[in-house]
Motif scaffolding. Structure first.
Motif, mmCIF file in Angstrom:
data_model
loop_
_atom_site.group_PDB
_atom_site.id
_atom_site.type_symbol
_atom_site.label_atom_id
_atom_site.label_comp_id
_atom_site.label_asym_id
_atom_site.label_seq_id
_atom_site.Cartn_x
_atom_site.Cartn_y
_atom_site.Cartn_z
ATOM 1 N N SER A 119 143.230 -61.700 11.714
ATOM 2 C CA SER A 119 142.271 -62.007 12.765
ATOM 3 C C SER A 119 141.150 -60.984 12.842
ATOM 4 O O SER A 119 140.189 -61.178 13.584
ATOM 5 C CB SER A 119 142.990 -62.084 14.120
ATOM 6 N N THR A 179 138.283 -60.159 11.606
ATOM 7 C CA THR A 179 137.142 -60.627 10.828
ATOM 8 C C THR A 179 135.937 -60.759 11.750
ATOM 9 O O THR A 179 136.074 -60.742 12.975
ATOM 10 C CB THR A 179 137.435 -61.985 10.168
ATOM 11 N N CYS A 180 134.781 -60.903 11.158
ATOM 12 C CA CYS A 180 133.543 -61.080 11.921
ATOM 13 C C CYS A 180 133.076 -62.510 11.710
ATOM 14 O O CYS A 180 132.598 -62.857 10.628
ATOM 15 C CB CYS A 180 132.483 -60.087 11.456
ATOM 16 N N GLU A 181 133.206 -63.335 12.731
ATOM 17 C CA GLU A 181 132.915 -64.760 12.592
ATOM 18 C C GLU A 181 131.444 -65.013 12.294
ATOM 19 O O GLU A 181 131.103 -65.963 11.601
ATOM 20 C CB GLU A 181 133.328 -65.489 13.866
ATOM 21 N N THR A 182 130.563 -64.160 12.801
ATOM 22 C CA THR A 182 129.127 -64.408 12.630
ATOM 23 C C THR A 182 128.531 -63.727 11.406
ATOM 24 O O THR A 182 127.325 -63.813 11.186
ATOM 25 C CB THR A 182 128.353 -63.935 13.874
ATOM 26 N N LYS A 222 129.809 -63.069 7.311
ATOM 27 C CA LYS A 222 130.826 -63.061 6.259
ATOM 28 C C LYS A 222 130.731 -61.825 5.364
ATOM 29 O O LYS A 222 131.631 -61.557 4.580
ATOM 30 C CB LYS A 222 130.691 -64.320 5.402
ATOM 31 N N CYS A 274 130.104 -58.912 16.726
ATOM 32 C CA CYS A 274 130.424 -60.194 16.089
ATOM 33 C C CYS A 274 130.421 -61.362 17.068
ATOM 34 O O CYS A 274 130.725 -62.495 16.684
ATOM 35 C CB CYS A 274 131.774 -60.104 15.389
ATOM 36 N N PHE A 284 127.944 -67.346 8.302
ATOM 37 C CA PHE A 284 129.160 -67.334 9.115
ATOM 38 C C PHE A 284 130.398 -67.131 8.245
ATOM 39 O O PHE A 284 130.459 -67.589 7.102
ATOM 40 C CB PHE A 284 129.279 -68.632 9.899
ATOM 41 N N HIS A 285 131.377 -66.441 8.810
ATOM 42 C CA HIS A 285 132.592 -66.106 8.062
ATOM 43 C C HIS A 285 133.331 -67.350 7.590
ATOM 44 O O HIS A 285 133.884 -67.385 6.492
ATOM 45 C CB HIS A 285 133.514 -65.242 8.935
ATOM 46 N N SER A 286 133.345 -68.376 8.404
ATOM 47 C CA SER A 286 134.043 -69.607 8.026
ATOM 48 C C SER A 286 133.344 -70.323 6.874
ATOM 49 O O SER A 286 133.954 -71.154 6.197
ATOM 50 C CB SER A 286 134.121 -70.549 9.234
#
Length: 307
Positions: free
Chosen positions: A22, A24-27, A29, A54, A220-222
């Motif tokens: 968990s 991680t930085c979602e905004t 990558k 983030c 974005f990280h996703s």
């Protein structure tokens, strides 16, 4: 005793693994994240000591700097076109706040002035070039076209869908969306932000994130692809253009402007000279033809009297 120790160690790893995932930085990558012993997750930009927030967008200046870092230093993802396609991309100098420094220089001692969007607003010069201030980009005009859809989109529906997109995905307050105009398949969006409070995202960052999404290079990280839905139908964006308008006009070199004006004047003068020459030639031909006809007529009149 050893089996008991193994069970305890397994439980610790099982509990710690989700927590590690968990972090991680979602905004962003390209962020490098680490979790300390207290369980706090801290993310920094690759190659930088600046911590990232983030919960919002990363500044465009930091993003461009991250794109210029070689893969071996970044250790994470490589933008598909970030390094190889350098059109408009350079290694910027950033303030600690993430703002661009007013003067940017490359490795060959060539410098230029930029606006808050990092776009060049002067001609390039040497290290002696002075940039007194970082001029704010107040308006950003976004033009895009979408692929034809079997069902027609209504103007209010498109406006609502795009407003929702900019608010939810890019954290932009709707008050900064000045206008959205739709003339199928062209969509025009005007962002207006004369002043930016510290808690609001910058429209320059929003435009950069949006451009990356459209080019299938999401920050974005996703790394989820951009999807815009209008009443359940996909709005497939095909082409994109972004224009930046500053609070003050750009300061380009007057010598080049004078050279351009001189070229235009030269073309006009040459065209006029050619036109005058053509008129003179035509007049001369008409006069010559008239004189020849007049002489011939006089000879025909004099011929009978000579007999």
């Amino acid at each position: 005793m050893e089996p008991l120790f193994g069970v305890v160690l397994g439980l610790i790893l099982a509990v710690a693994s989700p927590a590690h995932d968990s972090c991680t930085c979602e905004t962003n990558k390209w962020a490098v994240c680490a979790q300390d012993s207290a369980g706090n997750c801290t993310c920094r930009l690759a190659g930088s000591a600046h911590p990232l927030d983030c919960s919002t967008l990363t500044s465009k200046c930091f993003l461009m700097k991250a794109e210029m870092i070689p893969l071996k230093e970044k250790r994470l993802w490589r933008p598909p076109h970030g390094v190889s396609d350098s059109d408009g991309i350079y290694n910027p100098d950033c303030e600690d706040s993430g703002d661009f420094k007013a003067r940017q220089c490359n490795q060959s001692s060539t410098c230029w002035c930029v606006n808050t969007a990092g776009v060049r607003r002067t001609e390039k010069g040497g290290r002696s070039l002075s940039c007194s201030e970082l001029v704010r980009t107040r308006w950003i005009y976004i033009e895009l076209t979408h692929k034809r859809s079997p069902s027609a989109f209504g103007v209010p529906d498109v406006e609502k869908a795009l407003t929702r997109l900019f608010e939810s995905r890019y954290k932009l307050h709707p008050k900064y969306i000045a206008a959205i105009k739709y003339d199928p398949p062209l969509i025009q969006i005007r962002l207006d932000q004369s002043k930016k409070p510290r808690w609001d995202v910058d429209i320059a960052d929003v435009a950069y994130y949006f451009e990356k999404d459209v080019n299938n290079d999401s920050v974005f990280h996703s790394n989820s692809p951009l999807t815009v839905s209008v009443n359940g139908d996909a709005l497939a964006i095909e082409k994109l253009w972004i224009y930046y308008v500053d609070e003050k006009p750009p300061q380009f070199c007057m010598r080049q402007l004078a050279a351009g004006i001189s070229a235009v004047v030269t073309v006009v003068l040459l065209t006029a000279a050619i036109g005058v020459a053509v008129l003179l030639i035509l007049r001369w031909l008409r006069t010559r033809t008239y004189k020849n006809f007049e002489c011939k007529e006089m000879r025909e009149i004099k011929a009978p009297s000579s007999e």
